[in-house]
Design a protein around this motif. Structure first.
Motif, PDB file in Angstrom:
ATOM      1  N   ASP A  59     143.906  59.818  -1.380  1.00 23.63           N
ATOM      2  CA  ASP A  59     144.486  61.156  -1.386  1.00 23.63           C
ATOM      3  C   ASP A  59     145.992  60.980  -1.242  1.00 23.63           C
ATOM      4  O   ASP A  59     146.489  60.689  -0.150  1.00 23.63           O
ATOM      5  N   ASP A  62     148.141  62.582   1.598  1.00 23.10           N
ATOM      6  CA  ASP A  62     147.885  62.248   2.996  1.00 23.10           C
ATOM      7  C   ASP A  62     148.458  60.882   3.348  1.00 23.10           C
ATOM      8  O   ASP A  62     148.117  59.875   2.721  1.00 23.10           O
ATOM      9  N   SER A  65     145.787  58.189   4.289  1.00 23.12           N
ATOM     10  CA  SER A  65     145.030  57.736   3.129  1.00 23.12           C
ATOM     11  C   SER A  65     145.833  56.744   2.299  1.00 23.12           C
ATOM     12  O   SER A  65     145.304  55.713   1.853  1.00 23.12           O
TER      13      SER A  65
END
Length: 240
Positions: A59, A62, A65
């Motif tokens: 992601d 993020d 992530s």
């Protein structure tokens, strides 16, 4: 030496098609994106290229992530030759300055389209500068051109792509002395799910667009100068 490439937004659409193009060229590809396990296209590519395809959940909006994704790649390789920043979202395209505007959604689009690609570029930069190619390809858009803008809306998408273009210049300036290069490519009007459902009215299939983009990448040195290239999928210069 087999080239190593990372493609974001690889689960479907243009990202999936670009992953396939790079695999056909004999590259080892780190395909990253959301819902990768649910992608039938990725499953088929894994069957066809089991030794050359690595699939990683990512992601780009993020921080954690991106950090986990980067550490996963580092466990497998100490260098990358190319990064293709493809992941992006569209946002609202009908809002008008005289009507209500969803600023929270705009911030979300910026977080993905502009900051997301920068997160990934920044995280992978040591691996990219250790590689032979040292090339970053940002999938931008003609919508990011300030000079030729004639739209009345598309605030989030147009502004985020303009900011991506500026980001590309800043990154290029920061790495060109070490041989690094950035290339911005408008993929054309591609049949995608960015608006929530498949846009079958668009001119190009993801596969057609990816073929054009891969051909441009093959001869990217023809476009590069002191500043990053900003071209459409046919190789024609776009106004900044």
């Amino acid at each position: 030496m087999v080239k190593t490439v990372c493609v974001t937004g690889a689960a479907r659409g243009l990202g999936l098609a670009l992953t396939a193009q790079m695999l056909k060229r004999g590259c080892t590809v780190y395909a990253a994106g959301l819902d990768m396990e649910d992608s039938e296209g990725i499953r088929l590519l894994l069957q066809a290229y089991p030794k050359h395809l690595r699939v990683i959940e990512l992601d780009i909006a993020d921080d954690l992530s991106v950090a986990l994704f980067t550490e996963t790649i580092k466990l497998d390789t100490d260098r990358l030759d190319m990064l293709i920043n493809n992941a992006a979202i569209l946002g609202n395209i009908t809002d008008h300055v005289r009507g209500p505007l969803n600023f929270a959604e705009m911030a979300e689009v910026f977080n993905v389209n502009t900051l997301g690609s920068l997160r990934v570029t920044h995280a992978l930069l040591p691996l990219l500068l250790a590689g032979a190619g040292k090339l970053i390809v940002d999938i931008s858009s003609e919508a990011g051109s300030i000079e030729q803008c004639d739209r009345h809306g598309w605030f989030a998408y147009c502004m985020s792509k303009s900011a991506l273009n500026m980001q590309a210049r800043l990154v290029h300036n920061g790495i060109k002395d070490e041989g690094g290069q950035v290339m911005l490519i408008h993929p054309g009007w591609v049949q995608s799910y960015m608006s929530g459902e498949l846009n079958t009215a668009a001119d190009l299939t993801p596969e057609q667009s990816a073929q054009h983009i891969a051909a441009l990448i093959d001869r990217h040195k023809d476009f590069m100068g002191d500043q990053p290239a900003y071209v459409d999928y046919k190789g024609d210069d776009l106004p900044w």
